[in-house]
Design a protein around this motif. Structure first.
Motif, PDB file in Angstrom:
ATOM      1  N   LYS A  31     -27.362   6.484  24.275  1.00  0.00           N
ATOM      2  CA  LYS A  31     -25.959   6.357  23.916  1.00  0.00           C
ATOM      3  C   LYS A  31     -25.103   7.196  24.858  1.00  0.00           C
ATOM      4  CE  LYS A  31     -23.011   5.932  20.042  1.00  0.00           C
ATOM      5  NZ  LYS A  31     -23.060   5.025  18.965  1.00  0.00           N
ATOM      6  N   THR A  32     -24.047   6.566  25.338  1.00  0.00           N
ATOM      7  CA  THR A  32     -23.077   7.272  26.170  1.00  0.00           C
ATOM      8  C   THR A  32     -21.796   7.452  25.361  1.00  0.00           C
ATOM      9  OG1 THR A  32     -22.115   5.275  27.139  1.00  0.00           O
ATOM     10  CG2 THR A  32     -24.055   6.205  28.253  1.00  0.00           C
ATOM     11  N   ARG A  33     -20.767   7.937  25.999  1.00  0.00           N
ATOM     12  CA  ARG A  33     -19.514   8.178  25.288  1.00  0.00           C
ATOM     13  C   ARG A  33     -18.939   6.900  24.684  1.00  0.00           C
ATOM     14  NH1 ARG A  33     -14.291   8.164  26.627  1.00  0.00           N
ATOM     15  NH2 ARG A  33     -14.637   7.747  28.829  1.00  0.00           N
ATOM     16  N   ILE A  34     -19.088   5.767  25.388  1.00  0.00           N
ATOM     17  CA  ILE A  34     -18.463   4.530  24.892  1.00  0.00           C
ATOM     18  C   ILE A  34     -19.437   3.362  24.710  1.00  0.00           C
ATOM     19  CG2 ILE A  34     -16.186   5.092  25.810  1.00  0.00           C
ATOM     20  CD1 ILE A  34     -16.826   3.160  28.132  1.00  0.00           C
ATOM     21  N   ALA A  35     -20.663   3.496  25.151  1.00  0.00           N
ATOM     22  CA  ALA A  35     -21.599   2.362  25.048  1.00  0.00           C
ATOM     23  C   ALA A  35     -23.034   2.887  25.116  1.00  0.00           C
ATOM     24  CB  ALA A  35     -21.332   1.348  26.152  1.00  0.00           C
TER      25      ALA A  35
END
Length: 100
Positions: A31-35
């Protein structure tokens, strides 16, 4: 994909457990900040995922995980459906003709 097909064939709940573990690992490590991103080496859990998401990730990986955990799915790969290369379920021709 493999867990979904194995579960459809065997009905063994362990396939759902394995799928849930995969999903939890994706959430934890990709998981990244937005996706979601991908890891260059899954053996190195201290690395950050690349900040880009492959186009097939939602369309295939998450779709199969969803189908695996959906007890009310109408997708039946044993009698009614086949998947195309993009993992879209389609009714097989025999079923469509009412032969199945």
């Amino acid at each position: 994909e493999s867990f979904f097909i194995l579960h459809q064939i065997t009905g063994d709940p362990i396939c759902r457990e394995w799928g849930w573990e995969v999903f939890q690992s994706i959430e934890r490590y990709c998981k990244t900040r937005i996706a979601y991103g991908h890891l260059k080496d899954v053996r190195k859990t201290n690395l950050e995922p690349d900040d880009r998401m492959e186009s097939f990730f939602l369309a295939e990986t998450i779709k199969y995980l969803h189908l695996l955990h959906d007890p009310d799915t109408e997708v039946d790969i044993l009698k009614r459906h086949v998947f195309n290369t993009e993992s879209h379920p389609m009714q097989n021709f025999d079923y469509f003709k009412g032969v199945a």
